[in-house]
Design a protein around this motif. Structure first.
Motif, PDB file in Angstrom:
ATOM      1  N   THR A   1       5.375  -9.507  -5.875  1.00 45.67           N
ATOM      2  CA  THR A   1       4.082 -10.081  -6.285  1.00 45.67           C
ATOM      3  C   THR A   1       2.933  -9.288  -5.686  1.00 45.67           C
ATOM      4  N   ALA A   2       3.046  -8.921  -4.396  1.00 46.11           N
ATOM      5  CA  ALA A   2       1.966  -8.181  -3.730  1.00 46.11           C
ATOM      6  C   ALA A   2       1.747  -6.824  -4.385  1.00 46.11           C
ATOM      7  N   VAL A   3       2.844  -6.120  -4.721  1.00 44.14           N
ATOM      8  CA  VAL A   3       2.720  -4.809  -5.362  1.00 44.14           C
ATOM      9  C   VAL A   3       2.132  -4.953  -6.759  1.00 44.14           C
ATOM     10  N   ARG A   4       2.594  -5.962  -7.537  1.00 44.76           N
ATOM     11  CA  ARG A   4       2.091  -6.167  -8.886  1.00 44.76           C
ATOM     12  C   ARG A   4       0.594  -6.494  -8.865  1.00 44.76           C
TER      13      ARG A   4
ATOM     14  N   ARG B   1       0.839  -1.209   0.000  1.00 46.25           N
ATOM     15  CA  ARG B   1       0.000   0.000   0.000  1.00 46.25           C
ATOM     16  C   ARG B   1       0.867   1.251   0.000  1.00 46.25           C
ATOM     17  N   LEU B   2       1.935   1.236   0.825  1.00 44.45           N
ATOM     18  CA  LEU B   2       2.821   2.395   0.884  1.00 44.45           C
ATOM     19  C   LEU B   2       3.490   2.643  -0.463  1.00 44.45           C
ATOM     20  N   LEU B   3       4.035   1.603  -1.068  1.00 46.90           N
ATOM     21  CA  LEU B   3       4.796   1.760  -2.306  1.00 46.90           C
ATOM     22  C   LEU B   3       3.930   2.194  -3.476  1.00 46.90           C
ATOM     23  N   LEU B   4       2.695   1.712  -3.528  1.00 46.37           N
ATOM     24  CA  LEU B   4       1.814   2.118  -4.624  1.00 46.37           C
ATOM     25  C   LEU B   4       1.520   3.610  -4.579  1.00 46.37           C
ATOM     26  N   GLY B   5       1.623   4.201  -3.385  1.00 45.42           N
ATOM     27  CA  GLY B   5       1.400   5.638  -3.266  1.00 45.42           C
ATOM     28  C   GLY B   5       2.464   6.463  -3.958  1.00 45.42           C
TER      29      GLY B   5
END
Length: 327
Positions: A302-305, A283-287
């Motif tokens: 994988t979670a970010v993708r 969640r943090l990185l997608l921001g």
């Protein structure tokens, strides 16, 4: 001033009145009472020997007669005399006391408010601003009172604690070391038996505390570990994310607990950051959009993708242009 120097200064200021009250005490006894090693005490005494009043001639300096068998203050340079505060100093002290009394665990609120009342009474005839309004002394939370009592009694404590980074409640037994103030929040610094390391427990996240009928036994090195005051210390038990940060996003290194690994030829930066759960970190990185990319570990990639693709699908379903790209 570093936390270590601040602790030593407090100890030096308290040593003279203590040694005056215990003339002839041995170094071992004094060290045990002051919570330091005999070696540290002797180092403090050598430092104290060179302290005194401005002028700093032989007649202005604190004088001591000391060995490991006996310690005696032969000239105190007046350090044991009560302070005479100016109105400016008293007002500054009032502001500090009123600030710290709101921090759980830092002081006994009843004692702090009593001190505030005495200082206000002493400066009532000066130019200092004194409201004169009665102040309701806040009732200390039972959990906070239990922790402070255990610290004073040098007893171990069983905590029920909410960890915000892990979003979970856990129970653990800790050996209290001290109460510290970090970034306007008060924490119990303690040796966590479960993690086998020094940890900080924020008071407003302690859900329950029970003083145990066993002495606190933190390792000798734990109290002197200045790194333990770092909220984001490099705990090898916590997963490490490897990130590539675009040159124009270098500011995130100052805003988040990241450490630089290397700079790349294109100006981007490879950095590492500890995280509790892949879901939170994703969640943090997608921001950050495309400004920060994930290099590892694989489960975080994988979670970010997956989250980025789900977001793009949601944009497409709504007929909106997607601005987030998979890592």
């Amino acid at each position: 001033m570093s936390s270590r120097l601040s602790l030593r200064l407090s100890r030096l200021l308290n040593m003279v009145p203590y040694l005056l009250a215990h003339p002839g005490i041995s170094a071992a006894e004094a060290a045990a009472e002051l919570g330091v090693t005999t070696k540290q005490l002797m180092s403090d005494l050598n430092q104290l020997w060179m302290c005194g009043l401005p002028g700093y001639g032989p007649g202005d300096l604190i004088d001591l007669s000391f060995s490991e068998e006996s310690i005696e203050v032969t000239f105190s340079a007046g350090i044991e005399r009560p302070l005479q505060l100016t109105s400016t100093e008293a007002t500054a002290l009032l502001v500090a006391l009123r600030s710290i009394v709101e921090m759980p665990g830092m002081v006994d609120p009843t004692a702090a408010h009593a001190a505030i009342a005495k200082i206000e009474s002493a400066i009532a005839s000066s130019d200092a601003v004194v409201t004169g309004k009665p102040v309701d002394v806040p009732v200390e939370q039972p959990v906070v009172a239990t922790v402070r009592a255990a610290l004073a009694d040098t007893r171990a404590v069983r905590l029920v604690y909410y960890s915000a980074s892990r979003d979970e409640v856990s129970e653990r037994i800790v050996d209290p070391i001290r109460v510290v103030l970090v970034d306007n929040n008060s924490y119990l610094q303690a040796w966590c038996r479960q993690a086998e390391g020094v940890r900080l427990f924020r008071f407003d996240r302690i859900e329950d505390a029970t003083e145990l009928d066993e002495p606190a036994r933190p390792p000798s090195h734990a109290a002197a570990d200045a790194a333990a005051l770092d909220l984001f210390q490099d705990d090898p038990d916590v997963p490490l994310a490897r990130l590539r940060i675009r040159a124009d996003y270098a500011w995130v290194l100052d805003q988040y607990p990241m450490h630089r690994i290397q700079s790349r030829p294109d100006g981007s930066i490879e950095a590492g950051m500890r995280f509790a759960t892949a879901d939170w970190m994703a969640r943090l990185l997608l921001g950050f959009g495309t400004g920060v990319s994930v290099l590892g570990p694989p489960e975080l990639v994988t979670a970010v993708r997956d989250r980025a693709e789900a977001a793009l699908a949601a944009y497409a379903a709504a007929g909106l242009p997607g601005e987030t790209e998979p890592a």
